[in-house]
Structure formats: C-alpha cells, structure tokens
Design an enzyme around this catalytic site. Structure first.
Site, PDB file in Angstrom:
ATOM      1  CE  LYS A  87      -0.265  -0.186   5.056  1.00 31.58           C
ATOM      2  NZ  LYS A  87      -1.020  -0.766   6.190  1.00 31.58           N
TER       3      LYS A  87
ATOM      4  CE1 TYR B 181      12.786  31.412   5.641  1.00 25.86           C
ATOM      5  CE2 TYR B 181      12.950  29.046   5.244  1.00 25.86           C
ATOM      6  CZ  TYR B 181      12.725  30.333   4.774  1.00 25.86           C
ATOM      7  OH  TYR B 181      12.453  30.534   3.451  1.00 25.86           O
TER       8      TYR B 181
HETATM    9  C1  LIG Z   1      -0.279  -1.760   6.851  1.00 31.94           C
HETATM   10  C2  LIG Z   1      -0.843  -3.022   7.403  1.00 31.94           C
HETATM   11  C3  LIG Z   1      -0.014  -4.121   7.696  1.00 31.94           C
HETATM   12  C4  LIG Z   1       1.502  -4.054   7.640  1.00 31.94           C
HETATM   13  O1  LIG Z   1       1.996  -3.526   8.844  1.00 31.94           O
HETATM   14  P1  LIG Z   1       3.564  -3.433   9.116  1.00 31.94           P
HETATM   15  O2  LIG Z   1       3.646  -2.980  10.526  1.00 31.94           O
HETATM   16  O3  LIG Z   1       4.097  -2.410   8.165  1.00 31.94           O
HETATM   17  O4  LIG Z   1       4.133  -4.779   8.868  1.00 31.94           O
HETATM   18  C5  LIG Z   1      -0.624  -5.291   8.084  1.00 31.94           C
HETATM   19  N1  LIG Z   1      -1.970  -5.389   8.207  1.00 31.94           N
HETATM   20  C6  LIG Z   1      -2.789  -4.348   7.960  1.00 31.94           C
HETATM   21  C7  LIG Z   1      -4.253  -4.511   8.119  1.00 31.94           C
HETATM   22  C8  LIG Z   1      -2.248  -3.133   7.569  1.00 31.94           C
HETATM   23  O5  LIG Z   1      -3.073  -2.089   7.344  1.00 31.94           O
END
Ligand SMILES: *Cc1c(COP(=O)(O)O)cnc(C)c1O
Length: 356
Positions: A36, A253
């Site tokens: 994702k 800044y």
């Molecule tokens: C993003 C996600 C993962 C992966 O989690 P990590 O901590 O990056 O391994 C697993 N399950 C779900 C439902 C997620 O949304």
C-alpha cells in the site's frame, strides 16, 4: 548530469532478501507483502515486479491502488485491506483477481447479492480491540453464523494488532486468543501478524502473515532492531552550497542554531517538500564522504544545512546520504519525532526513484 539529483535509490536485492528472511522466519505461514501507499514510498509496481515470483499475493489499502498494479501487468492476487467501499466495487473484484476484506455487516449482503460464480475470495475482519475497522469481537459469532453459507475454502479470518511492537504488552495475547477461539469455532484459517508480530510473536504466525515495514528494512520493533534486515531505500542529495561562518552566527529560518565555533556549513538540496521531515531536530545525522554529520538550523522546503566543519574533504555536488546503508531511517525518524513508515511513505513525487 542535468537536474537536481535528489534521489531515492531502491535496492531490489535487499527487498528480496528481507522478504525471504521473514518468509523463512514464519515457514508455516504464507507471507503477503503489503505494498500500500506505493509500497511505503518504494514504488508499488517495481516492488511487485521484484516479488511476484515468490509472493503468493499482495495487499494494498484500497481498490485504486490495486487497479494501478493490474494496469501495469501485475497478475498476482491482491487483497484490499480496507475492503470494498460499495457493492459495485465488490462485484468487479473477482474479475480483477482482487480479494476483499469484509469488515461490516452490509458488505455480506453485497456479497450474497452476487452470483456465486463471481464472488471474490473474502477475508473477514474482526475488531479485537484496535477499534478501527472490523466486526466487533462480541458481535462476530452471531454475524459469522448468519453468513456461514458464504464461507469457502479460500475464506480467511483476520484481525490487526494494536501494539505488537511492545513485547510485554498483554493486548497482543488477548487479541490472539480471541482470534484462535473464533478460528476454531468457525473452522477458518487466520491472518494476524504484521511485521512486529512476525518478528516478536511467534505464536501469532498463522495461515497468512502480512509483511509491511520489515520488507523495506525498517525495524519492526524499534527497540530491538534485527540486524538481518537490509535497508531498501537510500535517500541521497547533493551539496549545493558551502560557506564558513564565524562563531556566534546563526543558520536558517528562526535562527534556531548558533555556531559555537567557526563552522563550515553545507547546504543540501532536499527539504520538506521532498519528504525530508520538517520536524527533524538539530543533530539529526546524515552521511557525507565517510563522516556522520549533524543537521543545523531548521529544515526548509527545498534545502537543509549540515555542520561539516569536521569533514576533511568536501566540495560542491558531493553526495549526502540522508538515510540508507549508513544512517538508518529509524534513527532519522526518532530525531523527527516519528516512525520510519511516515518518512518512507512521505517521499514526494519530485524525488526521482532509481532501481538497482
Ligand atoms: C499496513 C498493514 C499491515 C503491515 O503492517 P507493518 O507494521 O508495516 O508490517 C498489516 N496489516 C494491515 C491490516 C495493515 O493495514
């Protein structure tokens, strides 16, 4: 070479190494790469291409992300973690070989309304305490019972851990035990583990594990980094300014940093508009010509500044590693008050990506 040369280099061998490492760590489970958010900023299409020969399925957050992978020729099944947003979306999942997470009652009705032949594989999400998505654990037995006729051989029960990265937090065991009970009661396989659970909670390894951050070499459990993991992304930029300032002068800044001695300051072509964290504190490390150097002054939109007084050889266009093999993204995240996920997924489109 023309252009700014602010580059995220993606090491696909390191990616494959990390995948194999976690897959072996949980050898009785199938390991699903989570790609994702453009594979946590690494480029979902390239990551999918690199892993498609070994991964049985991928997961993304929502339909559009999955569609993008299909348009690029990726044919491995893709799980939609946030589930279908409407009945029409569910209706086309099977055609695209998308698997749907069902997490609320109405989605079962959408599924039932479809001819059995075009029902996609489903994962039933149970809320065991994360309280984000899923059927509340108390209501699950009743709802699952009512929908038993929809279960098939490829149906999976899933849940998500709230605190698997805290090895002494009792929440994980409670969530695990609730899911083991449901799994027995309905005779369905489970998917529970994210990266920290794969690393730290062996009992949570079930039919499917969901591997996210560990795939990219981020530490799943920040307090106990696993030295077997290889960083996949290296973020690099060039020095575009060099000057020597007197003790007592300030940089950037808001003048938040004052030179305590005569100091050499290198200005580097990366800023918060590239995804370098604006809240990175003075002292955040980077790596230049074999030396660790420290961020001084505030992060600007397109530039940041480092104290390079102690670097013996330095010149315009020298390379600066912001994170990668020498400086871990976890360390930078800590200095910025955030987590590696946030930094990796936050790399903006104006940073070029290069794969090797
Ligand atoms: C993003 C996600 C993962 C992966 O989690 P990590 O901590 O990056 O391994 C697993 N399950 C779900 C439902 C997620 O949304």
């Amino acid at each position: 070479m023309l252009g700014r040369q602010t580059i995220a280099s993606i090491n696909l061998d390191a990616l494959k190494h990390n995948y194999t490492y976690f897959d072996d760590l949980a050898s009785a489970s199938r390991t699903m790469p989570i790609i994702k958010a453009d594979a946590y900023g690494h480029g979902a299409v390239d990551v999918a291409r690199a892993l498609q020969a070994s991964a049985p399925a991928f997961a993304v957050a929502f339909f559009d992300e999955a569609e993008c992978l299909r348009d690029s020729g990726i044919s491995v099944p893709i799980l939609l973690l946030e589930g279908p947003t409407c009945a029409d979306e569910l209706a086309v999942c099977a055609r695209y070989n998308f698997w749907a997470v069902l997490h609320r009652a109405e989605q079962f009705d959408w599924l039932r309304a479809l001819p059995a032949k075009i029902r996609p594989p489903i994962w039933l999400k149970i809320d065991t305490g994360m309280h984000r998505l899923g059927i509340l654990a108390d209501e699950a037995p009743k709802l699952l019972n009512q929908n038993r006729d929809l279960f098939r051989e490829d149906t999976v029960l899933c849940s998500h851990f709230a605190s698997a990265d805290e090895l002494s937090n009792p929440m994980t065991s409670a969530q695990l035990s609730a899911m083991l009970t449901l799994s027995q009661q309905f005779n369905l396989p489970l998917s529970l583990s994210n990266s920290p659970a794969i690393q730290g909670w062996q009992q949570s390894h079930q039919a499917w594990n969901r591997l996210g951050i560990g795939l990219y070499g981020g530490a799943p459990i920040v307090d106990s980094p696993d030295s077997n993991l290889k960083p996949v992304m290296s973020l690099d930029a060039k020095i575009i300014g060099l000057r020597t300032i007197a003790a007592g002068e300030t940089v950037g800044y808001g003048q938040i940093w004052t030179a305590q001695r005569e100091s050499r300051i290198a200005t580097v072509a990366v800023g918060y508009a590239d995804g370098y964290p604006r809240h990175a504190k003075v002292g955040t490390p980077a790596y230049i010509n074999g030396h660790r150097v420290e961020l001084v002054g505030r992060v600007s939109m397109d530039m940041i500044t480092f104290d390079v007084t102690d670097v013996d050889k330095i010149d315009y266009l020298d390379n600066v590693e912001l994170w990668g093999d020498n400086i871990s993204v976890d360390e930078v995240a800590k200095f910025a008050g955030t987590i590696s996920y946030d930094l990796l997924a936050g790399i903006s489109p104006r940073v070029k990506r290069r794969y090797f």
